[in-house]
Design an enzyme around this catalytic site. Sequence first.
Site, mmCIF file in Angstrom:
data_model
loop_
_atom_site.group_PDB
_atom_site.id
_atom_site.type_symbol
_atom_site.label_atom_id
_atom_site.label_comp_id
_atom_site.label_asym_id
_atom_site.label_seq_id
_atom_site.Cartn_x
_atom_site.Cartn_y
_atom_site.Cartn_z
ATOM 1 N N GLY A 239 -4.678 -6.438 -13.497
ATOM 2 C CA GLY A 239 -4.656 -7.713 -12.807
ATOM 3 C C GLY A 239 -5.741 -7.943 -11.772
ATOM 4 C CD GLU A 286 -0.349 -0.933 -17.577
ATOM 5 O OE1 GLU A 286 -0.227 -2.172 -17.535
ATOM 6 O OE2 GLU A 286 0.600 -0.166 -17.777
ATOM 7 N NE ARG A 289 -8.968 -11.624 -15.466
ATOM 8 C CZ ARG A 289 -8.719 -12.653 -16.271
ATOM 9 N NH1 ARG A 289 -9.712 -13.392 -16.705
ATOM 10 N NH2 ARG A 289 -7.484 -12.957 -16.628
ATOM 11 N NE ARG A 325 -10.826 -16.330 -18.530
ATOM 12 C CZ ARG A 325 -11.280 -16.927 -17.455
ATOM 13 N NH1 ARG A 325 -12.442 -17.554 -17.475
ATOM 14 N NH2 ARG A 325 -10.605 -16.914 -16.338
ATOM 15 C CE1 TYR A 329 -5.122 -17.603 -19.872
ATOM 16 C CE2 TYR A 329 -7.349 -17.782 -19.020
ATOM 17 C CZ TYR A 329 -6.401 -17.117 -19.781
ATOM 18 O OH TYR A 329 -6.737 -15.971 -20.435
ATOM 19 C CB CYS A 355 -11.701 -32.787 -33.467
ATOM 20 S SG CYS A 355 -13.150 -32.772 -34.522
ATOM 21 C CE1 TYR A 384 -6.758 -10.607 -21.520
ATOM 22 C CE2 TYR A 384 -7.999 -10.583 -19.470
ATOM 23 C CZ TYR A 384 -6.986 -10.070 -20.263
ATOM 24 O OH TYR A 384 -6.230 -9.013 -19.803
HETATM 25 C C1 LIG Z 1 -2.873 -7.943 -19.842
HETATM 26 C C2 LIG Z 1 -2.240 -6.759 -19.220
HETATM 27 C C3 LIG Z 1 -2.993 -5.922 -18.395
HETATM 28 C C4 LIG Z 1 -4.436 -6.198 -18.014
HETATM 29 O O1 LIG Z 1 -4.565 -7.281 -17.174
HETATM 30 P P1 LIG Z 1 -6.001 -7.621 -16.516
HETATM 31 O O2 LIG Z 1 -5.747 -8.822 -15.710
HETATM 32 O O3 LIG Z 1 -6.941 -7.863 -17.628
HETATM 33 O O4 LIG Z 1 -6.379 -6.431 -15.698
HETATM 34 C C5 LIG Z 1 -2.376 -4.794 -17.901
HETATM 35 N N1 LIG Z 1 -1.085 -4.509 -18.180
HETATM 36 C C6 LIG Z 1 -0.331 -5.309 -18.974
HETATM 37 C C7 LIG Z 1 1.073 -4.945 -19.259
HETATM 38 C C8 LIG Z 1 -0.885 -6.448 -19.518
HETATM 39 O O5 LIG Z 1 -0.136 -7.256 -20.290
#
Ligand SMILES: *Cc1c(COP(=O)(O)O)cnc(C)c1O
Length: 428
Positions: A239, A286, A289, A325, A329, A355, A384
Amino acid sequence: MHAFAYKNGSLYCENVKLEDIAKAVGTPVFVYSKKTIADDLAEFRQAMAPLDTHIAYAVKACSNKAILNLMAREGLGFDIVSGGELWRVINAGGDPARCTYAGVAKTEPEIRYALQQGIYCFNCESENELREINRIAGEMGLIAPVAVRVNPHVDAHTHKYITTGTNENKFGIDISRIEEVYATIAAEMPHLRIKGLQMHIGSQLTDIKPFVMAVEKVAPIVRKFKELYQIEFWSIGGGIGIIYDGCLASGQEEWWTAHPEQITITGYAEALIPLLQPLGLKILLEPGRRLVGNAAAMLTTCVYEKKGEAKTFKMIDAGMNDIIRPALYEGYHEIWPVREHCGDTIVADIVGPICESGDFQALNRTMADVKPGEILAEMSAGAYGFSMASTYNSRPLAAEVLVDGDKWSIIRRRQTMEEMVSGECLPE
Ligand SMILES: *Cc1c(COP(=O)(O)O)cnc(C)c1O
């Protein structure tokens, strides 16, 4: 975007002129910088080094085989959300034993495949999913490693389509019920082994506060679970946001000074390490991005210009099927001509060929007055971007290129028309 810069009036990726790539492979094309990926990963690793971590790259951000192979060689694990992503990881040389599997609607064939491949952990999102994995593992004579995604009720203050940690969305199990659910697993699901706890509150967070709030909120439960179930990891998800706006324009230093609130890797580490270290657990990270977002630009050609009553439009040969994107959003991307312009700017909408009125890449953008035939670079297109592309309007998937110093290689050929319709057939 460390590797993308103008030199003598031309936009380069590392030591390769972007215009040369566009001329050789056509547009649209995604151009990735290997150095940016390596640098961003090194920075992330170094900042988190005081912790016992396992970095699981979120495959859905960018799932090209060459990019996954790069991550695998760096020794990363992978956070996957489908059987297809697991297949991709294995196909690209990644280790299934380092894969965590998230997602709210895992199907039986996907669960079986992941069990056969011996993934590190299922990150489960509902009690019925846990029961299903328990049943399937029982049938296969296996014990499935599981963690549950806890929804901590923290508003990530990001776009509503990419916030995941409040009680109004489909992800995870409510924090008020998580202890009860773990007790149920322990009591009633003999084919599961509780391995950890997971959370992920949203994507493109630019502020550290929601991360801190979520970690503080969930840490007491993690401590309890360590005692009760001897969990070995806590995944705090991904995130971390990137800079989409202003990075190339004003240069890194000035930009950071003007945006003191923007999250940095160092700031993320400094805020979270003191909260995480005392737990004495493996911390799973995790990032998606943050590892690839700023590592690519998408090159597109300006095809026409139209001066309407109220607006000027620049029509380009890339659409929402190539990068969704902005339409999905309200994502913002800088767009620069590959040949530097000096002098007057105009205000225009940069729109694609699809279109749909939602098919734009930029609205009311102050930009160089580019003319048809000129090539533009849509920046920060690594995450993304291609991974969300489709063939809508029967537009073949774009090409992808990886730059390494002064060399570049195609890592995905442009799709042909035949490939686009392969698999379609007339009824018998
Ligand atoms: C999409 C996702 C991520 C990665 O999110 P980023 O914003 O790209 O860092 C990590 N964990 C889970 C469970 C996700 O669905």
